[in-house]
Scaffold this motif. Structure first.
Motif, mmCIF file in Angstrom:
data_model
loop_
_atom_site.group_PDB
_atom_site.id
_atom_site.type_symbol
_atom_site.label_atom_id
_atom_site.label_comp_id
_atom_site.label_asym_id
_atom_site.label_seq_id
_atom_site.Cartn_x
_atom_site.Cartn_y
_atom_site.Cartn_z
ATOM 1 N N SER A 29 0.828 -1.209 0.000
ATOM 2 C CA SER A 29 0.000 0.000 0.000
ATOM 3 C C SER A 29 0.866 1.264 0.000
ATOM 4 C CB SER A 29 -0.935 0.011 1.209
ATOM 5 O OG SER A 29 -0.190 0.114 2.427
ATOM 6 N N LYS A 30 2.130 1.113 0.361
ATOM 7 C CA LYS A 30 3.024 2.265 0.425
ATOM 8 C C LYS A 30 3.922 2.389 -0.799
ATOM 9 C CE LYS A 30 3.116 2.430 5.475
ATOM 10 N NZ LYS A 30 3.966 2.399 6.705
ATOM 11 N N ILE A 31 3.729 1.528 -1.797
ATOM 12 C CA ILE A 31 4.541 1.631 -3.011
ATOM 13 C C ILE A 31 4.133 2.888 -3.769
ATOM 14 C CG2 ILE A 31 5.166 0.558 -5.204
ATOM 15 C CD1 ILE A 31 4.591 -2.132 -3.993
ATOM 16 N N PRO A 32 5.073 3.786 -4.048
ATOM 17 C CA PRO A 32 4.728 5.013 -4.784
ATOM 18 C C PRO A 32 4.233 4.690 -6.192
ATOM 19 C CG PRO A 32 6.922 5.136 -3.791
ATOM 20 C CD PRO A 32 6.490 3.713 -3.703
ATOM 21 N N GLY A 33 3.516 5.637 -6.765
ATOM 22 C CA GLY A 33 3.051 5.442 -8.134
ATOM 23 C C GLY A 33 4.176 5.433 -9.136
ATOM 24 N N TYR A 113 -7.684 0.955 -17.641
ATOM 25 C CA TYR A 113 -8.342 -0.311 -17.349
ATOM 26 C C TYR A 113 -7.650 -1.054 -16.209
ATOM 27 C CZ TYR A 113 -10.233 0.903 -21.881
ATOM 28 O OH TYR A 113 -10.833 1.579 -22.909
ATOM 29 N N LYS A 114 -8.424 -1.841 -15.489
ATOM 30 C CA LYS A 114 -7.882 -2.606 -14.373
ATOM 31 C C LYS A 114 -6.964 -3.717 -14.887
ATOM 32 C CE LYS A 114 -11.718 -1.838 -11.145
ATOM 33 N NZ LYS A 114 -12.750 -2.486 -10.296
ATOM 34 N N PRO A 115 -6.010 -4.141 -14.076
ATOM 35 C CA PRO A 115 -5.123 -5.240 -14.482
ATOM 36 C C PRO A 115 -5.908 -6.512 -14.781
ATOM 37 C CG PRO A 115 -4.275 -4.111 -12.535
ATOM 38 C CD PRO A 115 -5.659 -3.579 -12.764
ATOM 39 N N ARG A 121 -0.573 -3.311 -12.144
ATOM 40 C CA ARG A 121 0.053 -3.248 -13.463
ATOM 41 C C ARG A 121 1.367 -2.500 -13.287
ATOM 42 N NH1 ARG A 121 -3.584 -0.659 -15.878
ATOM 43 N NH2 ARG A 121 -4.537 -2.382 -17.051
ATOM 44 N N VAL A 122 2.413 -2.913 -13.988
ATOM 45 C CA VAL A 122 3.705 -2.235 -13.928
ATOM 46 C C VAL A 122 4.091 -1.782 -15.329
ATOM 47 C CG1 VAL A 122 6.164 -2.440 -13.406
ATOM 48 C CG2 VAL A 122 4.484 -3.521 -11.912
ATOM 49 N N VAL A 123 4.462 -0.511 -15.448
ATOM 50 C CA VAL A 123 4.958 0.048 -16.705
ATOM 51 C C VAL A 123 6.431 0.374 -16.512
ATOM 52 C CG1 VAL A 123 4.726 1.884 -18.420
ATOM 53 C CG2 VAL A 123 2.688 1.038 -17.202
ATOM 54 N N LEU A 124 7.273 -0.260 -17.321
ATOM 55 C CA LEU A 124 8.720 -0.093 -17.184
ATOM 56 C C LEU A 124 9.291 0.632 -18.395
ATOM 57 C CD1 LEU A 124 11.482 -0.694 -15.847
ATOM 58 C CD2 LEU A 124 11.444 -2.918 -17.006
ATOM 59 N N PRO A 147 -3.302 6.030 -11.170
ATOM 60 C CA PRO A 147 -4.318 5.116 -10.640
ATOM 61 C C PRO A 147 -3.667 4.150 -9.666
ATOM 62 C CG PRO A 147 -3.757 4.577 -12.922
ATOM 63 C CD PRO A 147 -3.094 5.876 -12.616
ATOM 64 N N GLY A 148 -4.393 3.740 -8.655
ATOM 65 C CA GLY A 148 -3.813 2.899 -7.616
ATOM 66 C C GLY A 148 -3.305 1.563 -8.108
ATOM 67 N N HIS A 149 -3.840 1.093 -9.243
ATOM 68 C CA HIS A 149 -3.456 -0.236 -9.723
ATOM 69 C C HIS A 149 -2.226 -0.220 -10.641
ATOM 70 C CE1 HIS A 149 -5.183 0.978 -13.524
ATOM 71 N NE2 HIS A 149 -6.393 1.110 -12.987
#
Length: 310
Positions: A29-33, A113-115, A121-124, A147-149
């Motif tokens: 829950s503490k992972i930054p966006g 959209y949701k994962p 979801r991770v964007v690298l 978005p939180g996801h």
């Protein structure tokens, strides 16, 4: 497979970065966006990013290797892991029907959209410095309120290569040069041998070892004699001409950087006092190599070898 296969535990010599990443995984829950992995080439930024991502996406949260998420990830088919290509600039894209792997494509057809499989979801971005100015400005709006996801990971050598507004909205994870002890430990698990002239990095240019060995051999055999130096210059030009047509592989600049490292190593370890002027000439050459002036490297190469042979 060993228990540590494709896990963060495989990352060596980056205690500060690992402290950040392990703490995030303990409380997601503490992972930054947005996270920025920054530091020199060849020290494990991408290596760590992929392993962190695999564990974050794992349905059991431990990078188990058995769940659907882990299996998809290891096959390179995970729908919730978007990795932008390397060695390509990232444009903003068209307003209508934007091309794949542009910022507008990402923001319009993926982020809303949701994962599909995992909680996140991770964007690298493996080379975040390749994001164009307009694209970077557009991406900033999402980074301000992600978005939180979805979590973004941007990899870059120098934070100055990104807009200050993006840096200020991210948590920056520092990666340092590896100690010689860490390099030796890593190399024990690999078949390739360490190159002393890489300093605190592993292979920072991601060039095949056989190519590095061939270039090293040519440099070593020809750099200490004025007549053979002319042969070496011609060989370097031939290699540059071959690399010019290779759009996906090592660039001419990368090749010249490696040759410079090899020359510096030869002149530093063999008769250092007599080679001081040669070393100064190489350092001057390196300082001008990234000016991004068309064909400048050919002129600089002529100047360099004139000084090396005098």
């Amino acid at each position: 497979m060993p228990d540590t296969f494709f896990k963060l535990e495989e990352v060596s010599g980056q205690d500060v970065a690992l402290t950040f990443l392990h703490s995030f995984l303990k409380d997601r829950s503490k992972i930054p966006g947005s996270l920025i992995f920054y530091g020199p080439d060849g020290v494990g930024k991408w290596f760590a990013a992929e392993r962190f991502t695999k564990q974050l996406l794992c349905l059991r949260g431990v990078s188990c290797g058995d769940c659907e998420s882990c299996r998809l990830f290891m096959r390179g088919m995970h729908p919730d892991f978007i990795q932008f290509p390397r060695k390509k600039n990232i444009p903003i894209g068209k307003e209508k029907d934007p091309e794949e792997f542009t910022i507008r494509w990402l923001l319009s057809s993926r982020i809303p959209y949701k994962p599909h499989t995992s909680e996140y979801r991770v964007v690298l971005f493996p080379e975040a410095n390749r994001i164009g100015n307009e694209a970077e400005t557009t991406l900033l709006k999402t980074l301000e309120e992600p978005p939180g996801h979805t979590k973004f990971i941007l990899i870059v050598n120098d934070l100055q290569n990104l807009k200050p507004t993006i840096v200020s909205r991210s948590v920056c994870i520092p990666f340092q040069y590896l100690t010689q002890e860490a390099i030796k430990s890593i190399r024990k698990l690999e078949t390739s041998s360490a190159k002393e002239y890489y300093g605190g990095s592993l292979n920072p240019f991601e060039v095949p070892e056989e190519a590095i060995d061939e270039w090293e051999r040519n440099v070593s055999e020809n750099c200490h004699d004025p007549i053979l130096l002319l042969k070496l210059e011609n060989w370097i030009r031939e290699q540059m001409n071959e690399l010019r047509s290779n759009k996906e592989g090592v660039t001419q600049i990368d090749f010249l950087e490696i040759v410079c490292l090899q020359l510096l190593y030869e002149y530093r370890t063999k008769n250092f006092e007599n080679n001081l002027k040669r070393i100064e000439a190489i350092l001057e050459f390196k300082s001008k190599l990234h000016y991004e002036i068309p064909a400048l490297e050919y002129m600089l190469l002529s100047q360099l070898f004139l000084k090396l042979t005098s």
